[in-house]
Motif scaffolding. Structure first.
Motif, PDB file in Angstrom:
ATOM      1  N   LYS A  27     -54.938  51.351 -70.035  1.00  0.00           N
ATOM      2  CA  LYS A  27     -55.739  51.731 -68.866  1.00  0.00           C
ATOM      3  C   LYS A  27     -54.941  51.777 -67.568  1.00  0.00           C
ATOM      4  N   GLY A  28     -53.738  51.178 -67.567  1.00  0.00           N
ATOM      5  CA  GLY A  28     -52.870  51.322 -66.407  1.00  0.00           C
ATOM      6  C   GLY A  28     -53.035  50.266 -65.326  1.00  0.00           C
ATOM      7  N   TYR A  29     -53.990  49.359 -65.461  1.00  0.00           N
ATOM      8  CA  TYR A  29     -54.221  48.321 -64.458  1.00  0.00           C
ATOM      9  C   TYR A  29     -53.520  47.028 -64.842  1.00  0.00           C
ATOM     10  N   ARG A  30     -52.970  46.297 -63.834  1.00  0.00           N
ATOM     11  CA  ARG A  30     -52.492  44.942 -64.057  1.00  0.00           C
ATOM     12  C   ARG A  30     -53.694  43.997 -63.999  1.00  0.00           C
ATOM     13  N   ALA A  37     -76.593  45.868 -73.105  1.00  0.00           N
ATOM     14  CA  ALA A  37     -77.920  45.557 -73.653  1.00  0.00           C
ATOM     15  C   ALA A  37     -77.954  45.755 -75.157  1.00  0.00           C
ATOM     16  N   THR A  38     -77.288  46.794 -75.640  1.00  0.00           N
ATOM     17  CA  THR A  38     -77.240  47.052 -77.084  1.00  0.00           C
ATOM     18  C   THR A  38     -76.471  45.961 -77.808  1.00  0.00           C
ATOM     19  N   ALA A  39     -75.350  45.545 -77.230  1.00  0.00           N
ATOM     20  CA  ALA A  39     -74.558  44.473 -77.843  1.00  0.00           C
ATOM     21  C   ALA A  39     -75.379  43.196 -77.954  1.00  0.00           C
ATOM     22  N   LEU A  40     -76.178  42.887 -76.925  1.00  0.00           N
ATOM     23  CA  LEU A  40     -76.998  41.683 -76.954  1.00  0.00           C
ATOM     24  C   LEU A  40     -78.138  41.776 -77.954  1.00  0.00           C
ATOM     25  N   SER A  41     -78.808  42.946 -77.988  1.00  0.00           N
ATOM     26  CA  SER A  41     -79.993  43.081 -78.840  1.00  0.00           C
ATOM     27  C   SER A  41     -79.649  43.296 -80.303  1.00  0.00           C
ATOM     28  N   GLU A  42     -78.530  43.976 -80.572  1.00  0.00           N
ATOM     29  CA  GLU A  42     -78.186  44.324 -81.952  1.00  0.00           C
ATOM     30  C   GLU A  42     -76.987  43.549 -82.491  1.00  0.00           C
ATOM     31  N   GLY A  43     -76.355  42.761 -81.640  1.00  0.00           N
ATOM     32  CA  GLY A  43     -75.214  41.981 -82.087  1.00  0.00           C
ATOM     33  C   GLY A  43     -73.893  42.718 -82.028  1.00  0.00           C
ATOM     34  N   LYS A  44     -73.944  44.010 -81.695  1.00  0.00           N
ATOM     35  CA  LYS A  44     -72.705  44.792 -81.626  1.00  0.00           C
ATOM     36  C   LYS A  44     -73.003  46.137 -80.980  1.00  0.00           C
ATOM     37  N   TYR A  45     -72.043  46.621 -80.209  1.00  0.00           N
ATOM     38  CA  TYR A  45     -72.122  47.974 -79.650  1.00  0.00           C
ATOM     39  C   TYR A  45     -70.829  48.685 -80.005  1.00  0.00           C
ATOM     40  N   GLU A  46     -70.938  49.871 -80.567  1.00  0.00           N
ATOM     41  CA  GLU A  46     -69.758  50.629 -80.967  1.00  0.00           C
ATOM     42  C   GLU A  46     -69.978  52.092 -80.662  1.00  0.00           C
ATOM     43  N   THR A  47     -68.965  52.735 -80.094  1.00  0.00           N
ATOM     44  CA  THR A  47     -69.090  54.149 -79.772  1.00  0.00           C
ATOM     45  C   THR A  47     -67.711  54.765 -79.620  1.00  0.00           C
ATOM     46  N   GLU A  48     -67.690  56.076 -79.538  1.00  0.00           N
ATOM     47  CA  GLU A  48     -66.491  56.827 -79.176  1.00  0.00           C
ATOM     48  C   GLU A  48     -66.859  57.715 -78.003  1.00  0.00           C
ATOM     49  N   ALA A  49     -66.074  57.625 -76.914  1.00  0.00           N
ATOM     50  CA  ALA A  49     -66.431  58.359 -75.706  1.00  0.00           C
ATOM     51  C   ALA A  49     -65.210  58.443 -74.791  1.00  0.00           C
ATOM     52  N   PHE A  94     -59.771  59.497 -74.811  1.00  0.00           N
ATOM     53  CA  PHE A  94     -60.903  59.332 -75.717  1.00  0.00           C
ATOM     54  C   PHE A  94     -60.759  57.987 -76.411  1.00  0.00           C
ATOM     55  N   ALA A  95     -61.795  57.161 -76.308  1.00  0.00           N
ATOM     56  CA  ALA A  95     -61.693  55.761 -76.731  1.00  0.00           C
ATOM     57  C   ALA A  95     -62.680  55.422 -77.835  1.00  0.00           C
ATOM     58  N   HIS A  96     -62.218  54.531 -78.711  1.00  0.00           N
ATOM     59  CA  HIS A  96     -63.127  53.872 -79.656  1.00  0.00           C
ATOM     60  C   HIS A  96     -63.404  52.491 -79.079  1.00  0.00           C
ATOM     61  N   VAL A  97     -64.678  52.187 -78.836  1.00  0.00           N
ATOM     62  CA  VAL A  97     -65.062  51.006 -78.083  1.00  0.00           C
ATOM     63  C   VAL A  97     -65.966  50.101 -78.919  1.00  0.00           C
ATOM     64  N   ILE A  98     -65.676  48.796 -78.880  1.00  0.00           N
ATOM     65  CA  ILE A  98     -66.537  47.792 -79.520  1.00  0.00           C
ATOM     66  C   ILE A  98     -66.811  46.684 -78.506  1.00  0.00           C
ATOM     67  N   ILE A  99     -68.077  46.301 -78.387  1.00  0.00           N
ATOM     68  CA  ILE A  99     -68.467  45.169 -77.546  1.00  0.00           C
ATOM     69  C   ILE A  99     -69.268  44.205 -78.408  1.00  0.00           C
ATOM     70  N   ASP A 100     -68.823  42.939 -78.457  1.00  0.00           N
ATOM     71  CA  ASP A 100     -69.527  41.897 -79.209  1.00  0.00           C
ATOM     72  C   ASP A 100     -69.949  40.785 -78.258  1.00  0.00           C
ATOM     73  N   PRO A 101     -71.174  40.273 -78.397  1.00  0.00           N
ATOM     74  CA  PRO A 101     -71.563  39.110 -77.586  1.00  0.00           C
ATOM     75  C   PRO A 101     -70.834  37.855 -78.068  1.00  0.00           C
ATOM     76  N   ILE A 102     -70.513  36.932 -77.155  1.00  0.00           N
ATOM     77  CA  ILE A 102     -69.824  35.685 -77.488  1.00  0.00           C
ATOM     78  C   ILE A 102     -70.804  34.526 -77.297  1.00  0.00           C
ATOM     79  N   ASP A 160     -57.283  53.653 -77.682  1.00  0.00           N
ATOM     80  CA  ASP A 160     -57.073  55.048 -77.305  1.00  0.00           C
ATOM     81  C   ASP A 160     -56.898  55.874 -78.581  1.00  0.00           C
ATOM     82  N   ILE A 161     -57.896  56.738 -78.858  1.00  0.00           N
ATOM     83  CA  ILE A 161     -57.832  57.571 -80.067  1.00  0.00           C
ATOM     84  C   ILE A 161     -57.738  59.046 -79.689  1.00  0.00           C
ATOM     85  N   THR A 162     -57.186  59.310 -78.501  1.00  0.00           N
ATOM     86  CA  THR A 162     -57.075  60.702 -78.039  1.00  0.00           C
ATOM     87  C   THR A 162     -56.258  61.538 -79.013  1.00  0.00           C
TER      88      THR A 162
END
Length: 635
Positions: A176-179, A207-219, A230-238, A254-256
């Motif tokens: 992502k280029g950020y420190r 909200a999806t990660a919280l309600s379903e236990g996982k959020y996954e997408t490509e965008a 173009f990214a493959h993204v996963i968000i899991d609640p801790i 990064d799946i570009t």
């Protein structure tokens, strides 16, 4: 009172002594003000290894390591406890056998009522195991941190409950280029595109990660420099050890390049498909040109001989017959092509397939090679089907003739039927199989079997349109065609046709000119082709009808209002007002007016938009026109 208090005090001291001596997990002993050991409990003996007689009267520095004694750690401990009332530390201590253990040591100053220092209470606990476990956990956490920080192909970081970034790995910086100091504490939505932020996608992801236990997408996501990847993204609640929500784990890759490779592959597939279509179109046009040029040669040659040569009556009739026969063959050829393209005009009716095959089996037994045995394997209780019976018969004959050609030395031709309940989850179907014991097909030939004009037969022995007609007929009837074949074993052509819905009815039987209403009826002919219009008018007038001619739909509508014909006979495909639209207008104004439409091909008719009008296929003859008129004029 004082004499009674002494025994109670002694009893309390005895009990306290028993308590201290019962404790084995802690070393509990007393020091005098100088650090000399004054008492020793069993716990001290257990994990330090000394008996009371070996240590009482000695300085407690004996338990310190050499380096601690050299650093005056014992004296500092006594001084701190004396000055502050308490001293606590963790460090290495020595056992009698010379081994070390990690100890938690507490030194409390003991003072008299007047504040005088009486000595120290010393409590020591062996926490070597706890320290080892803690260090192991620490080392594990450090290794995990190194692992996460060492991953550069994935952005791995954490979010708090509101979506703020709490840590940042090297992979996140690389992708992502950020420190870390640029993003920790900011909302993770900064990496989303403007359109996704406007659509509320970041909040929906959490909200999806919280309600379903996982959020996954490509965008698409945005780098620091503003470029997109173009990214493959996963968000899991801790969740913490007690199951309480503590934030989110976020992993981005990064799946570009992968996406670009997939797009390139898809584009290559499309290009290949287009190339194959062009190749098929070339073969199709070549086949059409070959067959039609042959047909046109016969027609033109016969017409020239009839017009330029004084021929005997027998030869004139022979050439006339050749022209009519060739036109029929041309009509069959276009019919096969329309069938392959699923563009033919079908007139479905409800039929008993077993009954038809029973009759066809007798015909085939008489017409095929006598060395070929025709067998029927017809299922009991076979469902009815809704099909165009003429096209069905053509498909069956095409399959039978192909089977005959595959068995030059004879064999067995089997016609079989079966019900297929709920086939492929799309409703009930009926299976019709035509099997032979002939030469079969190789895999390469089988793959191209349905292609129009593809044939393995010798020149002049087949057009290559038989199987393509079967394929098109089955598809346009709402079903499909299949082929199973093995070289040297035989071939099975199978038609899978939908079970009758009961919405069709029997077609009126054929008639002839004598079934028509009295001659002299007035027919309006609407046809944009001058030659076809004149031919139709001459044919109808020769049959005893009066005719009015119109060259297009608009002219036909005006003529209809002024002449009020007894029947409208119109072409379907015309510029401007077409035949279907004209017929609808006529039906609206004169509901009882008989209407007959004619076409060589119409997308409306092929798409099932005939609106119930009777259709006559071009080219038509006096006989087929007569039968069609009988169908619409007979009460």
């Amino acid at each position: 009172m004082a004499d009674g208090a002494q025994p109670q005090t002694d009893l309390a001291e005895q009990r306290f002594g028993l308590l201290v001596n019962a404790i084995t997990d802690y070393a509990i002993y007393m020091l005098d003000p100088a650090g000399i050991i004054a008492s020793w409990n069993p716990g001290a003996q257990r994990f330090k290894g000394y008996e009371a007689g070996e240590v009482v009267g000695r300085h407690f520095e004996m338990f310190f390591t050499e380096e601690d004694r050299a650093a005056a750690a014992p004296a500092r401990a006594l001084a701190t406890a004396a000055a502050e009332g308490r001293f606590e530390v963790e460090g290495w201590r020595m056992r009698k056998d010379g081994t070390r253990f990690w100890a938690n040591a507490v030194l409390d100053a003991i003072r008299a009522d007047d504040g005088a220092l009486l000595g120290f209470a010393k409590v020591t606990r062996d926490i070597t195991d706890r320290r080892a476990a803690g260090r192991a956990l620490y080392q594990s956490e450090q290794r995990f941190r190194l692992l996460v920080q060492g991953v550069r192909d994935y952005a791995i970081y954490m979010l708090d409950a509101e979506g703020r970034i709490t840590n940042w790995n090297a992979g996140a910086e690389a992708i992502k280029g950020y420190r870390a100091e640029e993003v920790v504490g900011s909302l993770f939505s900064r990496f989303y595109t403007e359109e996704d932020r406007a659509a509320g996608e970041p909040a929906r992801a959490l909200a999806t990660a919280l309600s379903e236990g996982k959020y996954e997408t490509e965008a698409w996501r945005v780098r620091k420099d503003g470029t997109r990847f173009f990214a493959h993204v996963i968000i899991d609640p801790i969740l913490d050890d007690e199951g309480r929500f503590a934030g989110f784990a976020k992993i981005t890759r990064d799946i570009t390049e992968r996406r670009e490779a997939q797009e390139a592959l898809e584009q290559a597939r499309i290009s290949l498909f287009q190339a194959q279509k062009l190749q098929a179109l070339g073969e199709l046009t070549g086949g059409i040109a070959h067959d039609f040029n042959n047909l046109m040669t016969v027609i033109r040659g016969s017409a020239e001989l009839l017009s330029t040569v004084d021929l005997p009556a027998t030869k004139r009739q022979r050439y006339l017959d050749a022209i009519m026969e060739t036109v029929d063959r041309a009509s069959d050829l276009t019919g096969h092509l329309l069938a392959f393209g699923r563009r033919q005009s079908l007139n479905p009716r409800r039929i008993d397939l077993n009954l038809r095959l029973d009759a066809l089996g007798e015909v085939l037994s008489r017409t095929l090679d006598p060395r070929i045995a025709v067998r029927l394997d017809l299922a009991d209780g076979l469902w009815a089907i809704d099909v165009d019976d003429a096209q069905l018969e053509t498909a069956l004959l095409n399959a039978a003739f192909n089977a005959r050609d595959a068995m030059p030395e004879g064999g067995v031709l089997t016609l079989a039927t079966a019900n297929r309940p709920g086939d492929d989850g799309i409703g009930d179907n009926v299976s019709l199989s035509i099997s032979d014991t002939g030469s079969g097909m190789s895999p390469d030939v089988l793959a191209r079997a349905f292609e129009p004009f593809f044939t393995t037969k010798a020149i002049g022995k087949g057009t290559g349109l038989g199987l393509s007609q079967i394929h098109g007929f089955a598809a346009q009837s709402g079903g499909r065609a299949e082929i199973d074949s093995q070289a040297g074993i035989g071939t099975t052509v199978r038609l899978i046709l939908p079970r009758s819905t009961g919405r069709t009815s029997e077609i009126a039987t054929s008639g002839d000119e004598r079934q028509l209403l009295p001659a002299g009826r007035h027919i309006l002919i609407v046809e944009d082709n001058d030659q076809v219009r004149d031919f139709a008018a001459d044919l109808l007038e020769h049959m005893g009808f009066r005719t009015t001619r119109a060259s297009n739909g608009e002219d036909g509508w005006e003529q209809m209002q002024s002449t009020r014909p007894d029947l409208l006979f119109s072409d379907i495909v015309m510029p401007g007002l077409g035949g279907i639209a004209l017929a609808r207008m006529a039906r609206h104004h004169w509901p009882n007016l008989p209407i007959l439409l004619a076409t060589g091909y119409s997308a409306e008719i092929a798409g099932g938009n005939a609106d119930g009008f009777d259709i006559l296929a071009k080219p038509y003859s006096r006989e087929t026109l007569s039968r069609a008129l009988a169908g619409v004029l007979t009460p």
